[in-house]
Design a protein around this motif. Structure first.
Motif, short mmCIF file in Angstrom:
data_model
loop_
_atom_site.label_atom_id
_atom_site.label_comp_id
_atom_site.label_asym_id
_atom_site.label_seq_id
_atom_site.Cartn_x
_atom_site.Cartn_y
_atom_site.Cartn_z
N PHE A 73 0.83 -1.20 0.00
CA PHE A 73 0.00 0.00 0.00
C PHE A 73 0.87 1.26 0.00
CE2 PHE A 73 -2.58 -2.97 2.82
CZ PHE A 73 -3.33 -3.46 1.78
N GLN A 74 2.00 1.20 0.72
CA GLN A 74 2.95 2.31 0.81
C GLN A 74 4.36 1.78 0.90
OE1 GLN A 74 0.82 4.48 4.25
NE2 GLN A 74 1.96 6.14 3.28
N GLY A 75 5.32 2.57 0.40
CA GLY A 75 6.72 2.20 0.50
C GLY A 75 7.19 1.39 -0.69
N ALA A 76 8.40 0.85 -0.58
CA ALA A 76 8.98 0.04 -1.65
C ALA A 76 9.94 -0.97 -1.03
CB ALA A 76 9.71 0.92 -2.66
N ILE A 77 10.07 -2.12 -1.67
CA ILE A 77 10.91 -3.22 -1.18
C ILE A 77 11.73 -3.75 -2.35
CG2 ILE A 77 10.91 -5.57 -0.24
CD1 ILE A 77 8.24 -4.88 1.13
N THR A 78 13.03 -3.96 -2.12
CA THR A 78 13.86 -4.61 -3.14
C THR A 78 13.78 -6.12 -2.95
OG1 THR A 78 15.84 -4.45 -1.74
CG2 THR A 78 15.45 -2.68 -3.33
N HIS A 79 13.68 -6.82 -4.07
CA HIS A 79 13.58 -8.28 -4.07
C HIS A 79 14.71 -8.84 -4.92
CE1 HIS A 79 11.69 -12.29 -4.85
NE2 HIS A 79 12.31 -12.14 -6.01
N HIS A 80 15.47 -9.80 -4.37
CA HIS A 80 16.49 -10.53 -5.12
C HIS A 80 16.28 -12.02 -4.84
CE1 HIS A 80 18.65 -6.76 -5.80
NE2 HIS A 80 18.56 -6.52 -4.51
N ASP A 81 16.31 -12.85 -5.88
CA ASP A 81 16.16 -14.29 -5.63
C ASP A 81 17.17 -15.09 -6.45
OD1 ASP A 81 15.04 -15.18 -8.21
OD2 ASP A 81 13.17 -14.24 -7.61
N SER A 82 17.26 -16.38 -6.12
CA SER A 82 18.26 -17.24 -6.74
C SER A 82 17.85 -17.70 -8.13
CB SER A 82 18.54 -18.46 -5.85
OG SER A 82 17.34 -19.17 -5.57
N GLY A 83 16.68 -17.26 -8.60
CA GLY A 83 16.31 -17.47 -9.99
C GLY A 83 16.87 -16.38 -10.89
N GLY A 84 17.64 -15.45 -10.29
CA GLY A 84 18.22 -14.35 -11.05
C GLY A 84 17.28 -13.19 -11.24
N ASN A 85 16.24 -13.13 -10.42
CA ASN A 85 15.25 -12.06 -10.53
C ASN A 85 15.54 -10.95 -9.53
OD1 ASN A 85 13.37 -13.47 -12.46
ND2 ASN A 85 13.33 -14.94 -10.77
N HIS A 86 15.49 -9.72 -10.01
CA HIS A 86 15.74 -8.54 -9.19
C HIS A 86 14.63 -7.54 -9.50
CE1 HIS A 86 19.77 -10.20 -8.53
NE2 HIS A 86 19.77 -10.44 -9.82
N ALA A 87 13.91 -7.11 -8.47
CA ALA A 87 12.76 -6.25 -8.69
C ALA A 87 12.58 -5.30 -7.52
CB ALA A 87 11.49 -7.08 -8.87
N VAL A 88 11.85 -4.23 -7.76
CA VAL A 88 11.42 -3.33 -6.71
C VAL A 88 9.91 -3.44 -6.60
CG1 VAL A 88 11.35 -0.96 -5.87
CG2 VAL A 88 13.35 -1.76 -7.14
N VAL A 94 1.66 -6.40 -8.27
CA VAL A 94 1.88 -7.67 -7.60
C VAL A 94 3.18 -8.30 -8.09
CG1 VAL A 94 0.58 -9.07 -9.28
CG2 VAL A 94 0.83 -9.87 -6.92
N ASN A 95 3.93 -8.87 -7.15
CA ASN A 95 5.12 -9.64 -7.46
C ASN A 95 4.93 -11.04 -6.89
OD1 ASN A 95 7.52 -7.72 -8.52
ND2 ASN A 95 6.15 -6.60 -7.18
N LEU A 96 4.97 -12.04 -7.76
CA LEU A 96 4.71 -13.41 -7.36
C LEU A 96 5.94 -14.26 -7.67
CD1 LEU A 96 1.49 -15.47 -7.78
CD2 LEU A 96 3.66 -16.41 -8.60
N MET A 97 6.50 -14.87 -6.63
CA MET A 97 7.67 -15.73 -6.79
C MET A 97 7.26 -17.18 -6.55
SD MET A 97 11.25 -15.77 -4.61
CE MET A 97 10.50 -16.60 -3.20
N THR A 98 7.58 -18.05 -7.51
CA THR A 98 7.30 -19.47 -7.39
C THR A 98 8.57 -20.21 -7.02
OG1 THR A 98 5.57 -19.29 -9.08
CG2 THR A 98 6.40 -21.50 -8.60
N SER A 99 8.53 -20.91 -5.88
CA SER A 99 9.74 -21.58 -5.39
C SER A 99 10.09 -22.81 -6.20
CB SER A 99 9.55 -21.99 -3.93
OG SER A 99 8.66 -23.08 -3.82
N GLY A 100 9.05 -23.52 -6.71
CA GLY A 100 9.32 -24.83 -7.28
C GLY A 100 9.96 -25.72 -6.23
N ALA A 101 10.96 -26.49 -6.64
CA ALA A 101 11.62 -27.42 -5.71
C ALA A 101 12.45 -26.71 -4.67
CB ALA A 101 12.48 -28.40 -6.49
N GLY A 102 12.84 -25.45 -4.94
CA GLY A 102 13.62 -24.71 -3.96
C GLY A 102 14.12 -23.40 -4.52
N ILE A 103 14.10 -22.38 -3.67
CA ILE A 103 14.56 -21.05 -4.04
C ILE A 103 15.01 -20.34 -2.78
CG2 ILE A 103 12.38 -19.77 -3.75
CD1 ILE A 103 12.96 -18.45 -6.51
N CYS A 104 15.81 -19.30 -2.91
CA CYS A 104 16.08 -18.42 -1.78
C CYS A 104 15.99 -16.98 -2.26
CB CYS A 104 17.41 -18.71 -1.10
SG CYS A 104 18.88 -18.54 -2.14
#
Length: 320
Positions: A73-88, A94-104
């Motif tokens: 609703f307010q603010g911003a968050i940086t997202h980094h994951d082991s799938g090589g995805n980097h987003a704000v 909406v930002n949706l991350m699917t772990s599958g068998a495993g992710i960090c």
């Protein structure tokens, strides 16, 4: 005409990422009810003044068998994951991350964020998809206006809008805003059970008054949900729903599995830096001397058993 029953799930306050981090209000999972459709986790936070605190700073941590859904609703968050995805992550997208068998991944409020306010949700992946590949999806839904308010549908279909974001079980997720004194009768899928989280305002759902941070549950079979704002300020809510998820699951820390042995293996693999989870690149925390990853807590002495969810029928008598 049958009367729609409403079950109230109250929140509990928990620290996010450690004792120095900000607190969140958690409504799922609870002993009372673990799942609404495949929705298995709901944290609601803010509005928090993070200009004078550490804000959100969650170092790289693992997930299995789930999707994370981030909505602000307010603010911003940086997202980094082991799938090589980097987003704000920003409000209304909406930002949706699917772990599958495993992710960090890591989650950190941006340095220019003064107020942080939003929700973090998880959905369970079904057996047929839980060992699939990692993926990341982003979508900025169109705002839908109706008499007395508006909506942003970030997952599934509602009010004539369908989100393109893929899910692996039938789901819906939307932000609803309702002006003072306004009402809406929303047509919903009767095969779904639903939850209405109150973020702000004074809301009445099917004649039941609700307070901020409460999650109101309605079971399957309902074709409409009648919502009224009887306050003097604009109200905001998150509506979630889905077909009841019937597969037995074990949910512990950040892992979802199907057996205690799986959870033990996931924990051991994370502690050992196993390739199952990959590596998160780009994490920069607020504390220079802070942890570079989150170790898993110790397993309980007792064997963890699958969660049991009550029948998809609201139980009004449980309200405390």
């Amino acid at each position: 005409m049958s009367v729609t029953k409403v079950e109230i799930i109250t929140s509990r306050e928990v620290p996010l990422g450690g004792p120095r981090a900000m607190s969140v209000h958690r409504t799922l999972p609870q002993r009372q009810r673990s799942l609404i459709g495949a929705w298995c986790f709901l944290d609601h936070y803010g509005p928090n003044d993070v200009s004078v605190s550490s804000g959100m700073d969650v170092a790289p941590h693992p997930h299995t068998g789930l999707q994370t859904v981030s909505w602000l609703f307010q603010g911003a968050i940086t997202h980094h994951d082991s799938g090589g995805n980097h987003a704000v992550v920003v409000p209304g997208e909406v930002n949706l991350m699917t772990s599958g068998a495993g992710i960090c991944h890591s989650e950190v409020s941006t340095t220019d964020t003064k107020v942080l306010h939003g929700v973090q949700l998880w959905t369970v992946l079904p057996e047929s998809n839980r060992d699939g590949p990692r993926r990341f999806d982003h979508h900025a839904p169109e705002r839908i206006s109706f008499d007395g308010g508006s909506a942003l549908v970030f997952l599934g279909s509602l009010l004539g809008y369908t989100s393109p974001v893929p899910t692996f079980t039938p789901l819906v997720g939307a932000e609803l805003s309702l002006l003072p004194g306004a009402s809406i009768s929303i047509e919903v899928d009767p095969a779904f059970e639903h939850g209405l989280l109150i973020d702000a305002g004074s809301i009445v759902l099917e004649g039941i008054s609700l307070a901020p941070t409460e999650l109101a549950y309605t079971g399957i079979g309902e074709q409409r949900l009648n919502i009224h704002n009887n306050g003097s300020e604009t109200a905001r809510m998150i509506l979630i729903g889905g077909e009841p998820f019937t597969e037995p699951i074990i949910m512990w820390w950040n892992f979802i599995g199907r057996s205690f042995e799986e959870i033990e293996r996931y924990r051991a693999q994370w502690q050992a830096g196993d390739k199952r989870f990959g590596q998160t690149l780009g994490y920069i925390g607020h504390q220079p001397q802070g942890p570079t990853w989150l170790p898993a807590p110790g397993l309980p002495n007792a064997r963890i058993t699958p969660r049991t969810n009550p029948a998809p029928i609201a139980r009004p008598e449980l309200r405390i």
